[in-house]
Design a protein around this motif. Structure first.
Motif, PDB file in Angstrom:
ATOM      1  N   ILE A  13     -66.126 100.472  12.832  1.00  0.00           N
ATOM      2  CA  ILE A  13     -66.793  99.242  12.659  1.00  0.00           C
ATOM      3  C   ILE A  13     -67.370  98.676  13.216  1.00  0.00           C
ATOM      4  N   CYS A  14     -68.594  98.117  12.166  1.00  0.00           N
ATOM      5  CA  CYS A  14     -70.052  97.445  12.486  1.00  0.00           C
ATOM      6  C   CYS A  14     -69.482  96.569  13.988  1.00  0.00           C
ATOM      7  N   ASN A  15     -70.344  96.981  14.653  1.00  0.00           N
ATOM      8  CA  ASN A  15     -69.909  96.091  16.399  1.00  0.00           C
ATOM      9  C   ASN A  15     -70.424  94.207  15.948  1.00  0.00           C
ATOM     10  N   PHE A  16     -69.322  93.744  15.242  1.00  0.00           N
ATOM     11  CA  PHE A  16     -70.302  92.177  14.850  1.00  0.00           C
ATOM     12  C   PHE A  16     -70.318  91.674  15.608  1.00  0.00           C
ATOM     13  N   THR A  17     -69.406  91.614  17.029  1.00  0.00           N
ATOM     14  CA  THR A  17     -69.445  90.935  18.539  1.00  0.00           C
ATOM     15  C   THR A  17     -70.750  90.838  19.205  1.00  0.00           C
ATOM     16  N   LYS A  18     -71.548  92.294  19.442  1.00  0.00           N
ATOM     17  CA  LYS A  18     -72.926  92.653  19.828  1.00  0.00           C
ATOM     18  C   LYS A  18     -73.387  92.184  19.110  1.00  0.00           C
ATOM     19  N   ILE A  19     -73.929  92.008  17.543  1.00  0.00           N
ATOM     20  CA  ILE A  19     -75.222  91.988  16.762  1.00  0.00           C
ATOM     21  C   ILE A  19     -75.168  90.749  16.923  1.00  0.00           C
ATOM     22  N   THR A  20     -74.218  90.100  16.749  1.00  0.00           N
ATOM     23  CA  THR A  20     -73.813  88.338  16.702  1.00  0.00           C
ATOM     24  C   THR A  20     -74.089  87.584  17.584  1.00  0.00           C
ATOM     25  N   GLU A  21     -74.572  87.936  18.893  1.00  0.00           N
ATOM     26  CA  GLU A  21     -75.015  87.024  20.312  1.00  0.00           C
ATOM     27  C   GLU A  21     -76.049  86.424  19.812  1.00  0.00           C
ATOM     28  N   ASN A  22     -77.426  86.901  19.674  1.00  0.00           N
ATOM     29  CA  ASN A  22     -78.326  86.172  18.535  1.00  0.00           C
ATOM     30  C   ASN A  22     -78.078  85.796  17.330  1.00  0.00           C
ATOM     31  N   CYS A  23     -77.304  84.497  16.957  1.00  0.00           N
ATOM     32  CA  CYS A  23     -77.126  84.173  15.734  1.00  0.00           C
ATOM     33  C   CYS A  23     -78.073  83.626  14.807  1.00  0.00           C
ATOM     34  N   GLN A  24     -78.870  83.308  15.216  1.00  0.00           N
ATOM     35  CA  GLN A  24     -80.754  83.423  14.991  1.00  0.00           C
ATOM     36  C   GLN A  24     -81.022  84.095  14.366  1.00  0.00           C
ATOM     37  N   TYR A  53     -57.616  92.805   3.563  1.00  0.00           N
ATOM     38  CA  TYR A  53     -56.756  93.926   4.433  1.00  0.00           C
ATOM     39  C   TYR A  53     -57.466  94.515   5.697  1.00  0.00           C
ATOM     40  N   ASN A  54     -59.204  94.657   4.834  1.00  0.00           N
ATOM     41  CA  ASN A  54     -60.169  96.194   5.645  1.00  0.00           C
ATOM     42  C   ASN A  54     -60.948  95.441   5.307  1.00  0.00           C
ATOM     43  N   SER A  55     -62.173  97.111   5.779  1.00  0.00           N
ATOM     44  CA  SER A  55     -63.677  96.245   5.080  1.00  0.00           C
ATOM     45  C   SER A  55     -64.211  95.146   5.778  1.00  0.00           C
ATOM     46  N   PRO A  56     -64.169  95.627   6.990  1.00  0.00           N
ATOM     47  CA  PRO A  56     -65.262  94.107   7.168  1.00  0.00           C
ATOM     48  C   PRO A  56     -66.553  93.707   7.285  1.00  0.00           C
ATOM     49  N   GLU A  57     -67.075  95.020   6.592  1.00  0.00           N
ATOM     50  CA  GLU A  57     -68.696  95.746   6.055  1.00  0.00           C
ATOM     51  C   GLU A  57     -69.056  95.033   5.115  1.00  0.00           C
ATOM     52  N   GLN A  58     -68.024  95.046   4.382  1.00  0.00           N
ATOM     53  CA  GLN A  58     -68.440  95.357   2.875  1.00  0.00           C
ATOM     54  C   GLN A  58     -68.162  93.406   2.236  1.00  0.00           C
ATOM     55  N   ASN A  87     -61.758  90.242  15.022  1.00  0.00           N
ATOM     56  CA  ASN A  87     -62.503  89.590  16.018  1.00  0.00           C
ATOM     57  C   ASN A  87     -63.749  90.134  15.304  1.00  0.00           C
ATOM     58  N   SER A  88     -64.260  90.782  14.410  1.00  0.00           N
ATOM     59  CA  SER A  88     -65.186  91.328  13.925  1.00  0.00           C
ATOM     60  C   SER A  88     -65.895  90.167  13.406  1.00  0.00           C
ATOM     61  N   LEU A  89     -64.868  89.290  11.847  1.00  0.00           N
ATOM     62  CA  LEU A  89     -65.070  88.599  11.270  1.00  0.00           C
ATOM     63  C   LEU A  89     -65.363  87.023  11.647  1.00  0.00           C
ATOM     64  N   LYS A  90     -64.744  87.067  13.027  1.00  0.00           N
ATOM     65  CA  LYS A  90     -64.709  85.508  13.569  1.00  0.00           C
ATOM     66  C   LYS A  90     -66.201  85.384  14.132  1.00  0.00           C
ATOM     67  N   ALA A  91     -66.589  86.315  15.186  1.00  0.00           N
ATOM     68  CA  ALA A  91     -67.690  87.126  15.769  1.00  0.00           C
ATOM     69  C   ALA A  91     -68.975  86.350  14.681  1.00  0.00           C
ATOM     70  N   VAL A  92     -68.639  87.231  13.292  1.00  0.00           N
ATOM     71  CA  VAL A  92     -69.877  86.256  12.482  1.00  0.00           C
ATOM     72  C   VAL A  92     -69.521  85.242  12.016  1.00  0.00           C
ATOM     73  N   ALA A  93     -68.241  84.375  12.223  1.00  0.00           N
ATOM     74  CA  ALA A  93     -68.269  82.400  11.426  1.00  0.00           C
ATOM     75  C   ALA A  93     -68.657  82.020  12.433  1.00  0.00           C
ATOM     76  N   ARG A  94     -68.933  82.940  13.960  1.00  0.00           N
ATOM     77  CA  ARG A  94     -69.755  81.989  15.047  1.00  0.00           C
ATOM     78  C   ARG A  94     -71.107  81.561  14.386  1.00  0.00           C
ATOM     79  N   CYS A  95     -71.182  81.814  13.942  1.00  0.00           N
ATOM     80  CA  CYS A  95     -72.737  81.845  13.527  1.00  0.00           C
ATOM     81  C   CYS A  95     -73.348  81.051  12.414  1.00  0.00           C
ATOM     82  N   PHE A  96     -71.933  80.497  11.754  1.00  0.00           N
ATOM     83  CA  PHE A  96     -72.105  79.307  10.760  1.00  0.00           C
ATOM     84  C   PHE A  96     -71.331  77.990  10.441  1.00  0.00           C
ATOM     85  N   GLU A  97     -71.443  76.906  10.337  1.00  0.00           N
ATOM     86  CA  GLU A  97     -70.783  75.546  10.430  1.00  0.00           C
ATOM     87  C   GLU A  97     -69.830  76.070   9.962  1.00  0.00           C
ATOM     88  N   ASN A  98     -70.023  76.496   8.290  1.00  0.00           N
ATOM     89  CA  ASN A  98     -69.827  76.041   7.263  1.00  0.00           C
ATOM     90  C   ASN A  98     -68.497  77.442   6.928  1.00  0.00           C
TER      91      ASN A  98
END
Length: 368
Positions: A13-24, A53-58, A87-98
């Motif tokens: 699983i791509c570590n979105f939690t890490k790579i979204t620390e800097n949202c910009q 159900y799976n594949s957060p990267e996709q 948690n991965s997709l939640k980290a991604v969503a943190r970078c967007f208001e919509n």
């Protein structure tokens, strides 16, 4: 049918939690903010609900393909999925208001829980301050075939109508609703208990579980008594996700509804390009899963010529190339928005659009 929980290898699983620390930086690297956006799109926001159900990267890749800052996005992660996916997709969503990420339902193939997951995202969309015009529900293994601009242009042609596959429920679909099914966490169990007859003065209809729903219709789904009664009737039946929205679309007074038969087989269903194993006129350039073609990159020349908005299905674990190519193709099309116009002629021949054109031809063309 038993649904098995497949353990997830965290290293895959791509570590979105890490790579979204800097949202910009995350948004810049993944191209979220480099989209050419027209005023037509800004004036016609869309809402999307994605079940997975799976594949957060996709799913993240799908999100960056369809993302526009003026649209709304809801992602529902199955509660049976590995927590790292949520948690991965939640980290991604943190970078967007919509973008909203939920995980409230253990979905189950051919059960009412699929409808419930869609309804959750519809509720979130209605709570949003974004005044979207249409809601499109998607699965995690679907990919758009059209740019956001093309989707908007197609939706505008609908003039407030829904785009839902619908035909009178055939005998096999009626038989599915004859017996009570018990739902456990992992499976649907057919009982020997006969269901009470369907008493509403509504003819049951069947079609694809995915569609394009007008905003007023989404309100109708939550506020109409018939919608509530139909949900209660279907909740212990098999494959209610192929009946619920499809039937409501034909109810008298349903906003954007119609009784016209619209089917994938007739090639007049615009929301999805989907090929079934029993389609004799199509050879799947890929493999079949649950009787549906999973496309690979050999299908690209065919796919880019299709009029539908979204394709079902593609799987990155099977062929990532086809998804990457579609992403690049759509990105290039977005950049060429001012070069290639929108050919309305083909779409105006679809039965649920054609009669609108006949009723008020001048007004329709003026609004496009």
């Amino acid at each position: 049918m038993m649904t098995q929980i497949i353990p997830v290898n965290e290293s895959r699983i791509c570590n979105f939690t890490k790579i979204t620390e800097n949202c910009q930086l995350f948004r810049y690297i993944n191209g979220y903010d480099n989209k050419a956006i027209t005023k037509l799109e800004e004036d016609f926001p869309l809402a999307f609900g994605i079940r997975l159900y799976n594949s957060p990267e996709q799913v993240e890749q799908i999100l960056r393909i369809i993302y526009r800052p003026h649209n709304f996005y809801c992602i529902h992660v199955d509660t049976g999925s590995d927590i790292h996916i949520f948690n991965s997709l939640k980290a991604v969503a943190r970078c967007f208001e919509n973008v909203v990420v939920l995980s409230k339902i253990r979905t189950l193939y051919s059960s009412i829980r699929l409808v419930e997951a869609d309804l959750l995202c519809m509720k979130e969309a209605l709570k949003s301050t974004i005044q979207w015009k249409y809601f499109l529900n998607m699965a995690g293994e679907e990919v758009p075939l059209k740019t956001n601009l093309k989707m908007v242009q197609i939706c505008r042609l609908l003039q407030g109508r829904n785009e839902i596959e619908s035909e009178p429920a055939p005998p096999f679909a009626i038989r599915r609703m004859k017996w009570v099914y018990n739902l456990t966490e992992f499976e649907m169990i057919k009982t020997k208990v006969l269901k009470m007859p369907f008493t509403l003065n509504v003819r049951l209809r069947k079609g694809c579980a995915y569609g394009t729903f007008a905003r007023k219709f989404v309100h109708f789904v939550f506020k109409n008594d018939i919608a509530n009664d139909l949900f209660e009737f279907l909740k212990d039946t098999y494959a209610p996700e192929e009946v619920f929205f499809n039937t409501l679309n034909s109810v008298d007074g349903a906003p954007g509804g119609y009784n016209v038969t619209i089917t994938n087989a007739n090639r007049d269903f615009l929301s999805r390009s989907i090929k079934w194993q029993w389609d004799r006129h199509f050879k799947c350039p890929g493999k079949f899963r649950r009787n549906i073609c999973v496309f690979n990159n050999k299908a690209l020349p065919w796919l880019v010529k299709q009029p539908e908005m979204i394709v079902n299905k593609m799987d990155g674990d099977y062929d990532q190339v086809v998804i990457d190519c579609m992403e690049e193709y759509l990105h290039n099309k977005t950049l060429q928005a001012g070069v290639n116009g929108f050919n309305k002629t083909r779409y105006l021949q679809y039965p649920h659009i054609k009669d609108l054109h006949k009723k008020n031809k001048k007004n329709l063309w003026d609004k496009i």
